[in-house]
Design an enzyme around this catalytic site. Structure first.
Site, PDB file in Angstrom:
ATOM      1  N   HIS A 124     -18.553 -21.829   4.512  1.00  0.00           N
ATOM      2  CA  HIS A 124     -17.152 -21.959   4.925  1.00  0.00           C
ATOM      3  C   HIS A 124     -16.198 -21.491   3.836  1.00  0.00           C
ATOM      4  O   HIS A 124     -15.064 -21.094   4.132  1.00  0.00           O
ATOM      5  CB  HIS A 124     -16.841 -23.386   5.396  1.00  0.00           C
ATOM      6  N   ASP A 145     -24.678 -24.201   5.963  1.00  0.00           N
ATOM      7  CA  ASP A 145     -23.431 -23.941   5.229  1.00  0.00           C
ATOM      8  C   ASP A 145     -23.752 -23.395   3.842  1.00  0.00           C
ATOM      9  O   ASP A 145     -23.536 -24.061   2.825  1.00  0.00           O
ATOM     10  CB  ASP A 145     -22.613 -25.232   5.156  1.00  0.00           C
ATOM     11  N   GLN A 147     -11.461 -32.372  -1.833  1.00  0.00           N
ATOM     12  CA  GLN A 147     -10.949 -31.075  -1.422  1.00  0.00           C
ATOM     13  C   GLN A 147     -10.878 -30.130  -2.619  1.00  0.00           C
ATOM     14  O   GLN A 147     -10.414 -30.505  -3.685  1.00  0.00           O
ATOM     15  CB  GLN A 147      -9.557 -31.221  -0.799  1.00  0.00           C
ATOM     16  N   GLY A 148     -11.345 -28.896  -2.420  1.00  0.00           N
ATOM     17  CA  GLY A 148     -11.381 -27.923  -3.501  1.00  0.00           C
ATOM     18  C   GLY A 148     -12.723 -27.844  -4.187  1.00  0.00           C
ATOM     19  O   GLY A 148     -12.975 -26.936  -4.971  1.00  0.00           O
ATOM     20  N   ASP A 149     -13.615 -28.813  -3.916  1.00  0.00           N
ATOM     21  CA  ASP A 149     -14.944 -28.819  -4.520  1.00  0.00           C
ATOM     22  C   ASP A 149     -15.993 -28.145  -3.640  1.00  0.00           C
ATOM     23  O   ASP A 149     -17.130 -27.939  -4.073  1.00  0.00           O
ATOM     24  CB  ASP A 149     -15.406 -30.250  -4.809  1.00  0.00           C
ATOM     25  N   SER A 150     -15.640 -27.844  -2.396  1.00  0.00           N
ATOM     26  CA  SER A 150     -16.593 -27.183  -1.498  1.00  0.00           C
ATOM     27  C   SER A 150     -17.244 -26.000  -2.193  1.00  0.00           C
ATOM     28  O   SER A 150     -16.586 -25.247  -2.909  1.00  0.00           O
ATOM     29  CB  SER A 150     -15.883 -26.677  -0.236  1.00  0.00           C
TER      30      SER A 150
END
Length: 271
Positions: free
Chosen positions: A84, A130, A219-222
């Site tokens: 993603h 993913d 959020q932002g660590d994906s």
């Protein structure tokens, strides 16, 4: 019943885009005193980490320098990340930032991407697969993470302590970290994770976190790494909130894709 997942917002090519899956919170810790009692919001922090210990940790930005995901070096010419993340920004706009512990500096290297491989089964983080590999232009002169053997189960035993790394938010909906952070989280059993997330697939996913919460990615660590020692066992994929009790982070199970990653990460032949 649908599972609520966090969404990351990023600025790419001048447009605000919503990334439909989330990165589990980047390392978290809890304050010793109850911050609510002092009228302060709950702190979801973490420990500052060093690239000297984790040189394979990198992050992704768009061409304007806006960080939107994490990634991990898997060879001298490639990084692995979440599918993603790879699909959030056009290949021509993605930048891989390596060797930069503090985002406020200009240390390290910024490389463009020549090729994007995404697992053919990917459609949505909650459906698995993913995983993506980005081939960079140039060389990544930093030690890569080790990959587990295909089908390796040892590193995925319940209770195994793993480390998640990233530059994402330090609280759900809060500010992003300027520097690399890490948190130690235990691997959760497949049965326990399935009870927390009805979309959980043991073949393509692995969960890590404490039952009481308090340590996670955000959020932002994906796309960032979950490692045991220097062995990459997971890629930050999705979760419900950041560090919530009963909602561990969900990661892509790297051992399932080890052979694909190795094939895509094989250094290019020169000449």
């Amino acid at each position: 019943m649908a599972v609520p997942f966090r969404r990351s917002l990023l600025l790419a090519s001048g447009a605000l885009l919503a990334v439909a899956a989330v990165a589990v919170p980047v390392v978290v810790g809890t304050a010793s005193a109850d911050p609510a009692a002092a009228g302060q919001p709950r702190i979801v922090g973490g420990d500052k980490a060093s690239l000297a210990d984790h040189p394979y940790a990198v992050y992704l930005t768009d061409s304007g320098g806006n960080q939107f995901c994490g990634a991990v070096i898997v060879s001298s010419t490639a990084v692995a990340t979440a599918a993603h993340c790879a699909k959030a920004v056009a290949k021509e706009e993605i930048r891989v930032v390596a060797g930069r512990e503090d985002k406020r500096t200009d240390e390290g290297d910024v490389l463009t991407v020549s090729k994007v491989w995404v697992s053919k089964g990917y459609s949505d983080p909650t459906k698995g697969d993913d995983i993506a590999v980005l081939t960079v232009r140039g060389q990544l002169g930093y030690r890569p993470a080790q990959l587990p053997d295909s089908g390796d189960a040892a590193a995925y035993r319940e209770g195994t302590k793993a480390t998640v790394l990233g530059w994402g938010r330090i609280a759900d909906g809060g500010d992003r970290s300027d520097y690399l952070r890490s948190a130690v989280v235990p691997v959760v059993s497949d049965s326990a994770c399935r009870s927390d997330y009805n979309v959980y697939d043991a073949k393509t996913m692995v969960c890590a976190g404490y039952a009481e919460g308090g340590a996670d990615a955000c959020q932002g660590d994906s796309g960032g790494p979950l490692v045991v020692g220097d062995t990459l066992i997971g890629i930050v994929s999705f979760g419900d909130g950041c560090g919530k009790a009963g909602k561990p982070g969900v990661y892509t199970r790297v051992s399932t894709y080890a052979d694909d990653i190795k094939a895509q990460a094989k250094p290019r032949l020169l000449g």
